[in-house]
Design a protein around this motif. Structure first.
Motif, short mmCIF file in Angstrom:
data_model
loop_
_atom_site.label_atom_id
_atom_site.label_comp_id
_atom_site.label_asym_id
_atom_site.label_seq_id
_atom_site.Cartn_x
_atom_site.Cartn_y
_atom_site.Cartn_z
N PHE A 29 0.83 -1.21 0.00
CA PHE A 29 0.00 0.00 0.00
C PHE A 29 0.86 1.25 0.00
CE2 PHE A 29 -3.56 2.67 0.84
CZ PHE A 29 -3.18 3.59 1.80
N ARG A 30 1.91 1.25 0.78
CA ARG A 30 2.72 2.45 0.94
C ARG A 30 3.48 2.82 -0.33
NH1 ARG A 30 5.39 2.52 5.40
NH2 ARG A 30 4.23 0.84 6.39
N THR A 31 3.49 1.95 -1.31
CA THR A 31 4.22 2.26 -2.56
C THR A 31 3.32 2.88 -3.62
OG1 THR A 31 3.82 0.10 -3.61
CG2 THR A 31 5.73 0.28 -2.13
N TYR A 32 2.02 2.93 -3.37
CA TYR A 32 1.08 3.42 -4.37
C TYR A 32 0.69 4.86 -4.14
CZ TYR A 32 0.24 -1.40 -5.86
OH TYR A 32 0.38 -2.67 -6.34
N VAL A 33 0.53 5.59 -5.23
CA VAL A 33 -0.23 6.83 -5.18
C VAL A 33 -1.70 6.44 -5.02
CG1 VAL A 33 -0.97 8.86 -6.48
CG2 VAL A 33 1.40 8.03 -6.67
N MET A 34 -2.40 7.13 -4.14
CA MET A 34 -3.81 6.82 -3.89
C MET A 34 -4.70 7.99 -4.28
SD MET A 34 -3.72 3.75 -2.81
CE MET A 34 -5.45 3.62 -2.36
N GLY A 35 -5.88 7.66 -4.73
CA GLY A 35 -6.78 8.72 -5.16
C GLY A 35 -8.24 8.42 -4.88
N TRP A 36 -9.03 9.47 -4.91
CA TRP A 36 -10.49 9.37 -4.85
C TRP A 36 -11.06 9.93 -6.14
CZ3 TRP A 36 -13.04 6.77 -1.17
CH2 TRP A 36 -12.42 6.55 0.06
N PHE A 37 -12.02 9.21 -6.68
CA PHE A 37 -12.77 9.64 -7.83
C PHE A 37 -14.25 9.53 -7.49
CE2 PHE A 37 -9.54 9.77 -11.24
CZ PHE A 37 -8.46 9.24 -10.55
N ARG A 38 -15.09 10.14 -8.32
CA ARG A 38 -16.51 10.02 -8.10
C ARG A 38 -17.25 9.97 -9.43
NH1 ARG A 38 -17.89 16.04 -5.56
NH2 ARG A 38 -17.74 17.21 -7.53
N GLN A 39 -18.42 9.38 -9.37
CA GLN A 39 -19.25 9.28 -10.57
C GLN A 39 -20.70 9.51 -10.20
OE1 GLN A 39 -18.69 5.70 -12.88
NE2 GLN A 39 -19.52 6.67 -14.70
N CYS A 96 -12.28 4.65 -4.44
CA CYS A 96 -10.87 4.69 -4.05
C CYS A 96 -10.07 3.99 -5.16
CB CYS A 96 -10.74 3.94 -2.73
SG CYS A 96 -9.09 3.54 -2.19
N ALA A 97 -8.88 4.51 -5.46
CA ALA A 97 -8.08 3.91 -6.52
C ALA A 97 -6.60 4.03 -6.18
CB ALA A 97 -8.37 4.59 -7.85
N ALA A 98 -5.81 3.13 -6.76
CA ALA A 98 -4.37 3.10 -6.53
C ALA A 98 -3.63 3.14 -7.86
CB ALA A 98 -3.98 1.84 -5.76
N ALA A 99 -2.52 3.85 -7.87
CA ALA A 99 -1.71 3.95 -9.08
C ALA A 99 -0.26 3.63 -8.75
CB ALA A 99 -1.80 5.35 -9.67
N ARG A 100 0.38 2.88 -9.64
CA ARG A 100 1.80 2.56 -9.45
C ARG A 100 2.71 3.73 -9.86
NH1 ARG A 100 -0.04 -2.69 -11.43
NH2 ARG A 100 0.26 -1.90 -13.55
N THR A 101 2.21 4.55 -10.77
CA THR A 101 3.03 5.62 -11.33
C THR A 101 2.62 6.97 -10.77
OG1 THR A 101 3.29 4.36 -13.37
CG2 THR A 101 3.79 6.72 -13.45
N ASN A 104 2.97 14.40 -11.53
CA ASN A 104 2.97 15.68 -10.83
C ASN A 104 1.84 16.56 -11.35
OD1 ASN A 104 3.91 17.48 -8.91
ND2 ASN A 104 5.24 18.53 -10.38
N ARG A 105 0.67 16.03 -11.29
CA ARG A 105 -0.54 16.70 -11.79
C ARG A 105 -1.75 15.96 -11.25
NH1 ARG A 105 -2.36 12.74 -14.80
NH2 ARG A 105 -1.11 11.64 -16.39
N ASN A 106 -2.95 16.52 -11.51
CA ASN A 106 -4.16 15.79 -11.18
C ASN A 106 -4.23 14.49 -12.00
OD1 ASN A 106 -4.78 17.84 -9.46
ND2 ASN A 106 -6.56 18.58 -10.60
N TYR A 107 -4.97 13.53 -11.48
CA TYR A 107 -4.99 12.21 -12.10
C TYR A 107 -6.25 11.99 -12.93
CZ TYR A 107 -0.84 10.87 -9.54
OH TYR A 107 0.46 10.80 -9.09
N TYR A 108 -6.11 11.12 -13.91
CA TYR A 108 -7.24 10.69 -14.73
C TYR A 108 -7.57 9.25 -14.36
CZ TYR A 108 -5.99 14.75 -17.54
OH TYR A 108 -5.70 16.02 -17.96
N PRO A 109 -8.81 8.84 -14.62
CA PRO A 109 -9.15 7.43 -14.32
C PRO A 109 -8.19 6.44 -14.97
CG PRO A 109 -11.15 8.67 -14.72
CD PRO A 109 -10.01 9.61 -15.02
N ASN A 110 -7.73 6.74 -16.19
CA ASN A 110 -6.83 5.82 -16.87
C ASN A 110 -5.44 5.73 -16.22
OD1 ASN A 110 -8.71 5.07 -18.74
ND2 ASN A 110 -7.98 6.45 -20.34
N ASP A 111 -5.14 6.65 -15.33
CA ASP A 111 -3.85 6.61 -14.62
C ASP A 111 -3.84 5.54 -13.54
OD1 ASP A 111 -3.64 10.22 -14.61
OD2 ASP A 111 -2.72 8.79 -15.99
N TYR A 114 -5.78 0.12 -9.84
CA TYR A 114 -6.70 -0.70 -9.05
C TYR A 114 -7.82 0.18 -8.53
CZ TYR A 114 -2.68 -3.82 -9.11
OH TYR A 114 -1.64 -4.60 -9.51
N TRP A 115 -9.00 -0.43 -8.41
CA TRP A 115 -10.20 0.30 -8.00
C TRP A 115 -10.96 -0.47 -6.93
CZ3 TRP A 115 -11.51 5.09 -9.90
CH2 TRP A 115 -10.82 5.53 -11.02
#
Length: 125
Positions: A29-39, A96-101, A104-111, A114-115
Protein backbone atom coordinates in the motif's frame (compact mmCIF):
# COMPACT_ATOMS: atom_id res chain seq x y z
CA UNK A 1 -1.91 -6.40 -6.45
CA UNK A 2 -3.97 -4.44 -3.94
CA UNK A 3 -7.63 -4.81 -3.00
CA UNK A 4 -9.54 -1.71 -1.99
CA UNK A 5 -12.72 -1.44 0.06
CA UNK A 6 -14.45 1.88 0.63
CA UNK A 7 -16.70 2.79 3.55
CA UNK A 8 -18.25 5.83 5.17
CA UNK A 9 -20.74 6.89 2.54
CA UNK A 10 -24.30 7.78 3.39
CA UNK A 11 -27.00 10.43 3.37
CA UNK A 12 -26.12 13.88 4.67
CA UNK A 13 -27.73 17.29 4.50
CA UNK A 14 -26.16 20.10 2.55
CA UNK A 15 -23.49 21.78 4.64
CA UNK A 16 -22.71 18.60 6.51
CA UNK A 17 -19.61 16.45 6.61
CA UNK A 18 -18.60 12.88 5.87
CA UNK A 19 -15.36 10.99 6.18
CA UNK A 20 -14.72 8.26 3.67
CA UNK A 21 -12.24 5.49 4.33
CA UNK A 22 -10.56 3.04 2.01
CA UNK A 23 -9.00 -0.08 3.47
CA UNK A 24 -6.27 -1.67 1.36
CA UNK A 25 -4.94 -5.18 1.47
CA UNK A 26 -1.36 -6.20 0.93
CA UNK A 27 2.03 -5.01 2.05
CA UNK A 28 2.60 -2.66 -0.86
CA UNK A 29 0.00 0.00 0.00
CA UNK A 30 2.72 2.45 0.94
CA UNK A 31 4.22 2.26 -2.56
CA UNK A 32 1.08 3.42 -4.37
CA UNK A 33 -0.23 6.83 -5.18
CA UNK A 34 -3.81 6.82 -3.89
CA UNK A 35 -6.78 8.72 -5.16
CA UNK A 36 -10.49 9.37 -4.85
CA UNK A 37 -12.77 9.64 -7.83
CA UNK A 38 -16.51 10.02 -8.10
CA UNK A 39 -19.25 9.28 -10.57
CA UNK A 40 -22.66 10.89 -10.53
CA UNK A 41 -25.61 9.34 -12.38
CA UNK A 42 -25.31 9.93 -16.10
CA UNK A 43 -21.87 11.47 -15.80
CA UNK A 44 -18.33 10.29 -16.37
CA UNK A 45 -16.07 9.30 -13.53
CA UNK A 46 -14.09 12.33 -12.37
CA UNK A 47 -11.04 13.01 -10.28
CA UNK A 48 -11.55 14.27 -6.73
CA UNK A 49 -8.18 14.09 -4.97
CA UNK A 50 -4.90 12.19 -4.86
CA UNK A 51 -2.01 11.77 -2.47
CA UNK A 52 1.57 10.65 -2.97
CA UNK A 53 2.94 7.47 -1.43
CA UNK A 54 4.35 9.30 1.58
CA UNK A 55 1.49 11.75 1.99
CA UNK A 56 3.76 14.66 1.22
CA UNK A 57 2.02 15.80 -1.95
CA UNK A 58 -1.69 16.19 -2.54
CA UNK A 59 -3.77 17.12 -5.55
CA UNK A 60 -7.36 18.32 -5.63
CA UNK A 61 -9.95 18.96 -8.27
CA UNK A 62 -11.22 22.53 -8.20
CA UNK A 63 -14.62 21.27 -7.06
CA UNK A 64 -13.22 20.08 -3.74
CA UNK A 65 -10.50 22.59 -2.95
CA UNK A 66 -10.98 24.10 0.47
CA UNK A 67 -13.69 21.57 1.37
CA UNK A 68 -12.10 18.14 0.93
CA UNK A 69 -8.95 16.78 2.56
CA UNK A 70 -7.23 13.59 1.45
CA UNK A 71 -4.92 11.76 3.83
CA UNK A 72 -3.43 8.33 4.35
CA UNK A 73 -2.12 6.19 7.17
CA UNK A 74 0.42 3.76 5.75
CA UNK A 75 0.70 1.92 9.06
CA UNK A 76 -3.01 1.10 8.83
CA UNK A 77 -3.15 0.63 5.06
CA UNK A 78 -5.94 3.16 4.95
CA UNK A 79 -6.83 6.14 2.79
CA UNK A 80 -9.24 8.86 3.91
CA UNK A 81 -11.28 11.65 2.39
CA UNK A 82 -12.70 14.23 4.78
CA UNK A 83 -15.51 16.11 3.07
CA UNK A 84 -16.90 19.28 4.63
CA UNK A 85 -19.50 21.81 3.51
CA UNK A 86 -21.08 19.20 1.29
CA UNK A 87 -23.31 20.31 -1.58
CA UNK A 88 -26.04 18.43 -3.46
CA UNK A 89 -23.74 18.38 -6.50
CA UNK A 90 -21.30 16.25 -4.49
CA UNK A 91 -23.81 13.40 -4.70
CA UNK A 92 -22.08 10.47 -6.40
CA UNK A 93 -20.52 7.08 -5.93
CA UNK A 94 -17.03 7.67 -4.56
CA UNK A 95 -14.25 5.31 -5.58
CA UNK A 96 -10.87 4.69 -4.05
CA UNK A 97 -8.08 3.91 -6.52
CA UNK A 98 -4.37 3.10 -6.53
CA UNK A 99 -1.71 3.95 -9.08
CA UNK A 100 1.80 2.56 -9.45
CA UNK A 101 3.03 5.62 -11.33
CA UNK A 102 3.35 9.06 -9.80
CA UNK A 103 2.38 12.10 -11.86
CA UNK A 104 2.97 15.68 -10.83
CA UNK A 105 -0.54 16.70 -11.79
CA UNK A 106 -4.16 15.79 -11.18
CA UNK A 107 -4.99 12.21 -12.10
CA UNK A 108 -7.24 10.69 -14.73
CA UNK A 109 -9.15 7.43 -14.32
CA UNK A 110 -6.83 5.82 -16.87
CA UNK A 111 -3.85 6.61 -14.62
CA UNK A 112 -5.14 4.27 -11.94
CA UNK A 113 -4.35 0.57 -11.75
CA UNK A 114 -6.70 -0.70 -9.05
CA UNK A 115 -10.20 0.30 -8.00
CA UNK A 116 -12.57 -0.30 -5.16
CA UNK A 117 -16.27 -0.93 -5.71
CA UNK A 118 -17.36 2.45 -4.43
CA UNK A 119 -19.46 3.97 -1.67
CA UNK A 120 -22.52 6.12 -2.28
CA UNK A 121 -22.66 9.68 -0.96
CA UNK A 122 -25.99 11.45 -1.14
CA UNK A 123 -26.28 15.10 -0.18
CA UNK A 124 -29.80 16.41 0.29
CA UNK A 125 -30.73 20.05 -0.17
Amino acid sequence: QVELVESGGGLVQAGGSLRLSCAASGRTFRTYVMGWFRQAPGKEREFVAAISWDGGTTFYADSGKGRFTISRDNAKNTLYLQMNSLKPEDTAVYYCAAARTHHNRNYYPNDMDYWGKGTLVTVSS
